[in-house]
Scaffold this motif. Structure first.
Motif, mmCIF file in Angstrom:
data_model
loop_
_atom_site.group_PDB
_atom_site.id
_atom_site.type_symbol
_atom_site.label_atom_id
_atom_site.label_comp_id
_atom_site.label_asym_id
_atom_site.label_seq_id
_atom_site.Cartn_x
_atom_site.Cartn_y
_atom_site.Cartn_z
ATOM 1 N N ASN A 114 0.835 -1.204 0.000
ATOM 2 C CA ASN A 114 0.000 0.000 0.000
ATOM 3 C C ASN A 114 0.866 1.249 0.000
ATOM 4 N N ILE A 115 0.541 2.187 -0.863
ATOM 5 C CA ILE A 115 1.328 3.414 -0.974
ATOM 6 C C ILE A 115 1.319 4.213 0.329
ATOM 7 N N GLU A 116 0.238 4.099 1.101
ATOM 8 C CA GLU A 116 0.138 4.840 2.365
ATOM 9 C C GLU A 116 1.182 4.368 3.377
ATOM 10 N N ASP A 117 1.669 3.152 3.220
ATOM 11 C CA ASP A 117 2.643 2.598 4.158
ATOM 12 C C ASP A 117 4.087 2.922 3.784
ATOM 13 N N CYS A 118 4.289 3.509 2.613
ATOM 14 C CA CYS A 118 5.648 3.747 2.127
ATOM 15 C C CYS A 118 6.329 4.874 2.896
ATOM 16 N N LYS A 119 7.559 4.608 3.285
ATOM 17 C CA LYS A 119 8.408 5.620 3.887
ATOM 18 C C LYS A 119 9.477 6.011 2.868
ATOM 19 N N LYS A 120 10.434 6.808 3.279
ATOM 20 C CA LYS A 120 11.496 7.237 2.384
ATOM 21 C C LYS A 120 12.225 6.023 1.808
ATOM 22 N N ASN A 121 12.486 6.048 0.516
ATOM 23 C CA ASN A 121 13.198 4.988 -0.210
ATOM 24 C C ASN A 121 12.411 3.686 -0.305
#
Length: 246
Positions: A114-121
């Protein structure tokens, strides 16, 4: 000469790596023996913990046998899976409710469902770059039971190319035929030593291959399955060394 090949998490690093344990490892090596780690961790992660804990070693085997390094941290052997299988595999993992997939190669690529869970890198499957190869892909489920189900699905669909290894809630996916036992054999071929020299020690299911293949110890804190198939039980590396060095 004897060779101790130990798992890291829950085994060598059970209750930390204190001065007593470090001195036991040093004493083992000074007696003419070899000592090294066989871990499911990627090589970069393994190097980080070694730098932090500062213990002696003669070899490192990372990615459950896919990457073998000598004492100078030179990769002397590695096993790769073709990169074109990475994306369809990860798509299936996400379909099977895995929250992420980490691709381990010369760089580590974290992909989130999920894109909402993405952090830096961190990226989503739609942003995945071209991958020419990988040594391992890992993921994690909510519990051991769910992980076991996904291991079965991976084996059913990808057995020709991949070997999924369960480690509790985690799943480490290596190239077909690669596990901790095959990694130790590759080490012996490159750096010397024989089958009878090897002593393995581990605590979880991804240690099964090396525990079955070589003379072995299971950690007393380990899962019952591994304790049932090991030759002996130990409380830890210090106790094992004190017994084997006599």
């Amino acid at each position: 000469m004897k060779i101790i090949a130990t798992d890291y998490d829950g085994t060598l690093n059970h209750k930390g790596i204190d001065l007593v344990k470090k001195e036991a490892i040093s004493r083992w090596r000074k007696a003419g023996n070899r000592f090294g780690v066989v871990s499911g961790r990627g090589i970069r992660s393994l190097l980080d913990v070694i730098k932090d804990k500062e213990f002696e070693y003669d070899f490192l085997i990372a990615n459950n046998g896919a990457v073998i390094c000598d004492s100078d941290l030179k990769i002397v052997k590695d096993f790769k899976c073709k990169g074109d299988i990475a994306k369809p595999l990860i798509e299936d993992l996400f379909k099977w409710n895995c929250p992420f997939a980490n691709i381990d190669k010369d760089v580590s690529i974290m992909i989130k469902a999920n894109i909402e869970d993405c952090k830096k890198n961190e990226i989503t499957i739609d942003e995945i770059p071209h991958i020419d190869y990988f040594n391992q892909i890992n993921t994690m489920l909510e519990n051991d039971e769910e992980a076991h189900k996904i291991v079965f699905k991976i084996k059913e669909k990808y057995c020709e190319f991949l070997n999924p290894l369960q480690n509790g809630q985690c799943i480490d996916i290596t190239p077909a035929g690669v596990d901790k036992a095959s990694g130790i054999y590759a080490l012996l071929d490159v750096l010397g030593g024989s089958y009878d020299d090897v002593i393995t020690v581990g605590d979880n299911i991804n240690d099964e291959a090396m525990i079955r293949e070589f003379r072995s110890y299971a950690m007393a804190n380990g899962v019952q399955y591994i304790k049932d198939i090991a030759d002996d039980i130990t409380e830890g590396i210090t106790e094992l060394i004190n017994k084997e060095i006599l």
